[in-house]
Design an enzyme around this catalytic site. Structure first.
Site, mmCIF file in Angstrom:
data_model
loop_
_atom_site.group_PDB
_atom_site.id
_atom_site.type_symbol
_atom_site.label_atom_id
_atom_site.label_comp_id
_atom_site.label_asym_id
_atom_site.label_seq_id
_atom_site.Cartn_x
_atom_site.Cartn_y
_atom_site.Cartn_z
ATOM 1 N N GLU A 272 0.850 -1.197 0.000
ATOM 2 C CA GLU A 272 0.000 0.000 0.000
ATOM 3 C C GLU A 272 0.880 1.239 0.000
ATOM 4 O OE1 GLU A 272 -2.802 0.441 3.155
ATOM 5 O OE2 GLU A 272 -3.633 -1.587 2.937
ATOM 6 N N GLU A 326 -13.567 5.790 -0.704
ATOM 7 C CA GLU A 326 -14.478 4.873 -0.011
ATOM 8 C C GLU A 326 -15.231 5.646 1.075
ATOM 9 O OE1 GLU A 326 -12.568 0.832 0.696
ATOM 10 O OE2 GLU A 326 -10.830 2.038 0.122
ATOM 11 N N LYS A 329 -15.477 4.423 5.043
ATOM 12 C CA LYS A 329 -14.328 4.122 5.897
ATOM 13 C C LYS A 329 -14.366 5.017 7.131
ATOM 14 C CE LYS A 329 -10.399 2.682 4.711
ATOM 15 N NZ LYS A 329 -9.001 2.558 4.265
ATOM 16 N N GLU A 335 -8.964 9.265 5.160
ATOM 17 C CA GLU A 335 -9.183 7.833 4.960
ATOM 18 C C GLU A 335 -10.192 7.547 3.845
ATOM 19 O OE1 GLU A 335 -7.831 5.070 6.247
ATOM 20 O OE2 GLU A 335 -6.371 6.238 7.367
#
Length: 397
Positions: A272, A326, A329, A335
């Protein structure tokens, strides 16, 4: 006569290669240097079929997911995309406790989708060591071993690679890179895990975020150093190495820690890395411009297919986080804003990837069918020719 026999053997292996795609996969778990994480903690993402279209249009072949969702695995069937599935942290205790449980999980979520879905790896847990749940630290190795033994029992160990990803929290010091070691409380769990990975040929996987490192100390870190921009960089006196970007320095710190632990030859892969395009008031560096700069320069860096200053012979490989923003999250605003794409398939910012369009989606889905048909025809044709030649040669003996 001997040459003929060798030719027969070669053609027989060719026949196996064409007729069994699994044989063709065994060489590498990560093709090239660029991959992406397909996270799905959101309620507004495109269908997996459309995601496949988007990935193919962007020519991104290597993909990681954090579970083994069957709708995703089905959508990836026959696409040529290489997939790493995840066994979530919530499953680790059960898989550690029972070999049968591990075997059932692999059968249901991996074996049943091969070979049409090109599952190249299983990530067993994510950021377990160094994390807050100490109970999982003690079950990680057992879970890894049980999953590997299940894969081996099913004769998939030459196809599916077993790994686990670590955060930078496993390291005691990462600056300068030459001083890096594993934390004392992590070391007793890490070394047996690394010994097993060395035995089965797995790499060390790390989630590395210059974005987060910069946020933790903006007064002492030059943001240009974190963004692959022109900068003085840092000089590591012990190793006599100059670093012009933070990601290379982080990866070399991991190599130093591995060498200190006795695993000098183990490869490091970035599972990541990314930069948020939006953040809270205390995340001022999370901007569209910075996210674009980091991901564009990272893409150029990976395209060079070169290693780090300390390990120049190991081309740097990285999965970008993430494919989409997203919206569900938890945590800081950043995030929810790491995506290269927005949920509707449009780009979050331009680094050279095309957006998902309805017209192109239809066209590409049609192309997928053509590609699958051609692949099938090509494989059958080669098999037919090889079989014919083998029969002719055998008839002369």
């Amino acid at each position: 006569m001997r040459r003929s026999k060798l030719l027969v053997r070669f053609l027989y292996l060719l026949l196996l290669w064409c007729n069994d795609p699994i044989v063709a996969w065994a060489a590498e778990a990560f093709i090239g240097t660029y991959g992406i994480n397909y996270g799905r903690i959101a309620d507004n993402l495109p269908s997996p079929d459309k995601v496949v279209t988007l990935l193919r249009a962007a020519k991104i072949r290597n993909v990681r997911i954090y579970d083994a969702d069957h709708s995703v695995l089905t959508a990836f069937s026959g696409t040529g995309l290489d997939l790493v599935v995840g066994l979530p942290n919530g499953n680790l205790k059960d898989v550690n406790a029972s070999e049968d449980h591990a075997l059932d999980w692999v059968k249901q979520n991996v074996q049943s989708f091969l070979p049409d879905t090109r599952i190249r790896g299983i990530a067993v847990g994510n950021e377990v060591l160094g994390g807050a749940d100490y109970e999982l630290w003690g079950v990680l190795l057992g879970a890894v071993k049980n999953v590997y033994n299940a894969v081996k029992k099913l004769q998939l160990d030459d196809v599916v690679q077993i790994t686990t990803a670590h955060s930078l929290a496993v390291f005691m010091n990462s600056y300068p890179p030459s001083s890096c070691t594993f934390k004392d409380n992590v070391d007793q769990y890490m070394k047996p895990l690394l010994a097993f990975f060395e035995e089965i040929g797995s790499p060390f996987c790390v989630n590395a975020y210059p974005f987060l490192a910069y946020l933790s100390d903006p007064g002492n870190i030059d943001i240009n150093y974190a963004l692959f921009q022109k900068t003085q960089g840092i000089y590591d006196e012990k190793n006599n190495i100059h670093y012009d970007n933070m990601l290379d320095a982080i990866i070399d710190a991991a190599y130093v820690a591995l060498e200190d632990a006795g695993f000098k030859k183990m490869e490091v892969i970035v599972t990541e890395t990314g930069w948020a395009s939006k953040g809270d008031s205390n995340e001022a560096a999370a901007t569209v411009d910075n996210a674009r700069t980091y991901n564009y320069n990272l893409r150029k860096r990976l395209a060079l297919r070169k290693g780090t200053p300390l390990r120049p012979k190991y081309p740097l490989k990285a999965y970008i986080f993430a494919l989409f923003n997203e919206d569900q999250k938890p945590g800081a605003t950043s995030e929810r804003n790491y995506g290269l794409f927005k949920p509707d398939g449009s780009i979050s910012y331009d680094i050279g990837f095309p957006a998902l369009k309805s017209s192109s989606a239809t066209s590409l889905l049609g192309s997928l069918k053509v590609i699958r048909a051609r692949a099938c025809f090509g494989s059958n044709a080669i098999v037919h020719v090889a079989s014919t030649v083998i029969l002719i040669l055998f008839s002369r003996f």
